[in-house]
Write an enzyme that holds these catalytic residues in place. Sequence first.
Site, short mmCIF file in Angstrom:
data_model
loop_
_atom_site.label_atom_id
_atom_site.label_comp_id
_atom_site.label_asym_id
_atom_site.label_seq_id
_atom_site.Cartn_x
_atom_site.Cartn_y
_atom_site.Cartn_z
CG ASN A 36 -2.00 1.00 1.23
OD1 ASN A 36 -2.22 1.67 0.22
ND2 ASN A 36 -2.69 1.13 2.35
CG HIS A 121 -11.90 -2.07 9.70
ND1 HIS A 121 -10.88 -1.30 9.19
CD2 HIS A 121 -11.34 -3.24 10.04
CE1 HIS A 121 -9.76 -2.01 9.21
NE2 HIS A 121 -10.01 -3.20 9.71
NE ARG A 146 -9.89 -1.02 12.99
CZ ARG A 146 -9.00 -0.41 12.20
NH1 ARG A 146 -7.75 -0.87 12.14
NH2 ARG A 146 -9.35 0.61 11.45
CE1 TYR A 158 -5.96 4.95 7.06
CE2 TYR A 158 -5.48 3.59 8.98
CZ TYR A 158 -5.72 3.72 7.63
OH TYR A 158 -5.75 2.59 6.85
CG ASP A 221 -4.79 -0.52 14.50
OD1 ASP A 221 -3.74 -0.23 15.10
OD2 ASP A 221 -4.83 -0.91 13.31
CG HIS A 223 -3.63 3.06 13.34
ND1 HIS A 223 -4.90 3.56 13.49
CD2 HIS A 223 -3.75 2.02 12.48
CE1 HIS A 223 -5.75 2.85 12.75
NE2 HIS A 223 -5.08 1.91 12.13
CD GLU A 247 -4.32 -3.87 14.53
OE1 GLU A 247 -5.53 -4.12 14.74
OE2 GLU A 247 -3.87 -3.68 13.39
CD GLU A 273 -1.38 -3.33 10.62
OE1 GLU A 273 -2.27 -4.00 11.18
OE2 GLU A 273 -1.60 -2.25 10.08
NE ARG A 294 -3.30 -6.66 13.03
CZ ARG A 294 -4.26 -6.77 12.11
NH1 ARG A 294 -4.89 -7.91 11.92
NH2 ARG A 294 -4.59 -5.74 11.37
CG ASP A 327 -3.77 -2.29 2.10
OD1 ASP A 327 -4.53 -1.83 2.97
OD2 ASP A 327 -2.68 -2.84 2.37
CD GLU A 350 -7.56 -5.64 9.39
OE1 GLU A 350 -6.41 -6.06 9.21
OE2 GLU A 350 -7.83 -4.44 9.58
CD1 TRP A 413 2.13 6.01 9.04
CD2 TRP A 413 0.22 5.19 9.86
NE1 TRP A 413 1.14 6.33 8.19
CE2 TRP A 413 -0.05 5.85 8.67
CE3 TRP A 413 -0.84 4.60 10.58
CZ2 TRP A 413 -1.32 5.94 8.15
CZ3 TRP A 413 -2.10 4.69 10.06
CH2 TRP A 413 -2.34 5.36 8.86
MG LIG Z 1 -3.65 -2.16 12.04
#
Ligand SMILES: [Mg+2]
Length: 413
Positions: A36, A121, A146, A158, A221, A223, A247, A273, A294, A327, A350, A413
């Site tokens: 992504n 989500h 989530r 986000y 999450d 992030h 997460e 992830e 993840r 993505d 997920e 992030w």
């Molecule tokens: Mg995540």
Amino acid sequence: MKITNVEVLVTSPGRNFVTLRITADGLTGLGDATLNGRELAVAAYLQEHVAALLIGRDASRIEDAWQYLYRGAYWRRGPVTMAAIAAVDTALWDIKAKAAGMPLYQLLGGRSRDGLLAYGHASGAELPELFDSIRQHLDEGYRAIRVQSGIPGLPSVYGVASSANAAAGAGSDARYDYEPARRSAVPVEETWDTSAYLRHVPSVFEAVRNEFGPELPLLHDAHHRLTPIQAARLGKSLEPYDLFWLEDVTPAENAAVLRRVREHTTTPLAIGEVFNTVWDYREMFEEQLIDYVRSPVTHAGGITGLRRIFDFASVYQIKSGAHGPTDVSPVGLAAALHLGVAIPNFGIQEYMQHSPATLEVFRSGFTFADGLLNPSDAPGLGVEYDDEVAAAHAYAPAYLPVNRLRDGSMHDW
Ligand SMILES: [Mg+2]
């Protein structure tokens, strides 16, 4: 079974996907190579540095191909390399399963379960929109959710859909209007305020538990935006609301900081992830610093790479929780489902639903019913790529947003 053709396919049905197609003995296999926001880096890696190495190789020697591309390149690891290896590996497994006339999961040991628990989500700028979004997901059959919320004082966050789109139904990209953030030559910049976030999030989970009861599995999450002590505080403050997981609490580079988080909270932790190899997880597994893995097939060296990670995790009672945003293409999702249904230590998957335009390019046979995902029973992965439809969707740059603090500093992030 000699490889005779290798094609790198780029398409953009609403968002960008890179797919590798390998042909051997008249059989074709697909692998997801989508990274992504950096899609063409993997496309070039495959086209310029991998495709010619595959022509004439024996497609049935999957482990050897993996080792050849990993050990032989000198420059190991990293998301671009591992996404490229993942695409080759997944395509070769697809071919092997088609040659056997079996769905891929049969070659991985067969079913360990009837289906894969999926989480969706839900999001909302304010509680009413968030509640509507949760109800919409429950109506679609989701049994785990989530929860991401707007933060007072921040214009956008986000992972949170705009108010107009939060409760949009299945088959619509609108409820994921934060992803991709915007198709443009440069990323959108968002403002972030960790203190405001930490003050607000516990009240959101208190409200959600009061509205939806104690049994619904809830995930959240962070992030990667917190320091260790902030993450510890968040985990502790969310303990009364019994999260399935919290997460990506801290940036991924430093596994050791999770020791501090673990000292303070029993909220289960999921991470990885952005990890690519089993070595990225070694310290976290051996010290049992996390509860869920993840990594997706797409970014962790394919079926071969991710199975190695999951097997290592199983030694420490750590379970899978594979990344599955939109993505990760339907090819990458299909690979995750075949692997997830077979492994002993599956946790959760997920599942952000792909748009109708995406599913016209990638004709996929997986199912989602009663909260459970299931892989196709067609031979191989069970995904067909429609070249004609794909050709109508030209690549356009699209990026995740970047984050700055109120004083303009770049933030994690
Ligand atoms: Mg995540």
